[in-house]
Design a protein around this motif. Structure first.
Motif, PDB file in Angstrom:
ATOM      1  N   UNK A  33       0.728  -1.358   0.240  1.00  0.00           N
ATOM      2  CA  UNK A  33       0.072  -0.003  -0.151  1.00  0.00           C
ATOM      3  C   UNK A  33       1.034   1.246   0.079  1.00  0.00           C
ATOM      4  N   UNK A  34       1.843   1.364   0.742  1.00  0.00           N
ATOM      5  CA  UNK A  34       2.855   2.419   0.904  1.00  0.00           C
ATOM      6  C   UNK A  34       3.352   2.583  -0.528  1.00  0.00           C
ATOM      7  N   UNK A  35       3.942   1.486  -1.101  1.00  0.00           N
ATOM      8  CA  UNK A  35       4.706   1.621  -2.379  1.00  0.00           C
ATOM      9  C   UNK A  35       3.612   2.068  -3.627  1.00  0.00           C
ATOM     10  N   UNK A  36       2.429   1.697  -3.519  1.00  0.00           N
ATOM     11  CA  UNK A  36       1.510   1.891  -4.460  1.00  0.00           C
ATOM     12  C   UNK A  36       1.239   3.449  -4.269  1.00  0.00           C
ATOM     13  N   UNK A  37       0.914   4.008  -3.139  1.00  0.00           N
ATOM     14  CA  UNK A  37       0.408   5.187  -2.778  1.00  0.00           C
ATOM     15  C   UNK A  37       1.693   6.214  -3.139  1.00  0.00           C
ATOM     16  N   UNK A  38       3.020   6.034  -2.724  1.00  0.00           N
ATOM     17  CA  UNK A  38       4.054   6.883  -3.217  1.00  0.00           C
ATOM     18  C   UNK A  38       4.175   6.928  -4.491  1.00  0.00           C
ATOM     19  N   UNK A  39       4.075   5.835  -5.294  1.00  0.00           N
ATOM     20  CA  UNK A  39       4.263   5.630  -6.825  1.00  0.00           C
ATOM     21  C   UNK A  39       3.184   6.469  -7.361  1.00  0.00           C
ATOM     22  N   UNK A  40       1.771   6.519  -6.915  1.00  0.00           N
ATOM     23  CA  UNK A  40       0.796   7.245  -7.620  1.00  0.00           C
ATOM     24  C   UNK A  40       1.172   8.667  -7.326  1.00  0.00           C
TER      25      UNK A  40
END
Length: 199
Positions: A33-40
Motif C-alpha cells: 500500500x505504501x509503495x502504491x501510494x508513493x508511486x501514485x
C-alpha cells in the motif's frame, strides 16, 4: 386475559473477524500500500510539474515514511490496522509540507541561494503554521486513555515534525542539486547562476 404479542427476534450469524489473521498479513499489505501510494504521488506530480521536481518530492515523501517506520520501532508500536492507517494518511500530509516549498523554489529567480531564500520567505511561515495547527489539533489525543488514540497522535506528531524538517531542509537541497545539474528545467524562473570559482 390479554394476549401478549411476541415479536420474533432475528439473530444474524456473521463470521468473526480474526485480528490475528489481519495482523499476519499487515506487513505485506503495508509495504504494497505504501509503495502504491508513493508511486501514485510520483505519477501525479510528474503530470503537474517537471519530472525532476517530482522525483525530489517522491524522495522526500518516501523518506518521511521510512523515518516514520523507524519512529514506530523506537516507540515500540507494533504494525497493526491503526498504525497502518496512520502511515497511509501520513503520505497526504507529508506531500503538503513539501509541495509548497518546491513550487515556491521553482518559481524563484536567480541563483540556488536566491531561489531557496524566495521559497522559505514565501512559504516557510505558512508551512510552519500548517504544521503547528495540525499538531495543536491532535495534541489532545496524547492524553487519551485509549491506546488507539495515542498511537494516532504519535503518527501525526511524527508526520508533522518529519514533514516540516524534510520540507524546510531537504527539498530545497534536492531541488538545488536538480536545478544546478539541469539549469533549463528548473521551473518558471529557471535562471540559475552558478558562482564562478575565484582564481
Amino acid at each position: 386475559p390479554s394476549e401478549e404479542k411476541l415479536i420474533p427476534s432475528i439473530h444474524l450469524s456473521l463470521p468473526p473477524l480474526y485480528a490475528s489473521d489481519a495482523d499476519a498479513s499487515i506487513e505485506g499489505l503495508t509495504v504494497s500500500s505504501l509503495t502504491l501510494a508513493v508511486c501514485f504521488v510520483m505519477c501525479v506530480m510528474a503530470l503537474l510539474m517537471d519530472t525532476g521536481s517530482a522525483v525530489c518530492i517522491f524522495v522526500c515523501v518516501a523518506m518521511i515514511d521510512v523515518d516514520l517506520l523507524g519512529m514506530l520501532y523506537l516507540w515500540d508500536v507494533k504494525l497493526h490496522s491503526v498504525s497502518f492507517s496512520g502511515l497511509i494518511m501520513s503520505i497526504g500530509l507529508s506531500i503538503d509540507y513539501n509541495i509548497h516549498i518546491a513550487h515556491a523554489f521553482l518559481d524563484g529567480k536567480g541563483s540556488v541561494e536566491q531561489k531557496t531564500k524566495h521559497a522559505l520567505d514565501l512559504m516557510g511561515g505558512s508551512v510552519l503554521k500548517g504544521g503547528l495547527t495540525t499538531f495543536t489539533g491532535t495534541v489532545v489525543l496524547s492524553m487519551a486513555s485509549s491506546t488507539v488514540f495515542r498511537i494516532f497522535f504519535k503518527l501525526c506528531f511524527g508526520t508533522v515534525v518529519l514533514g516540516i524538517l524534510h520540507g524546510m531542509l531537504l527539498i530545497p537541497i534536492l531541488l538545488g542539486f536538480y536545478v544546478t545539474i539541469f539549469p533549463n528545467k528548473g521551473g518558471v524562473g529557471s535562471v540559475v547562476k552558478v558562482a564562478a570559482s575565484e582564481e
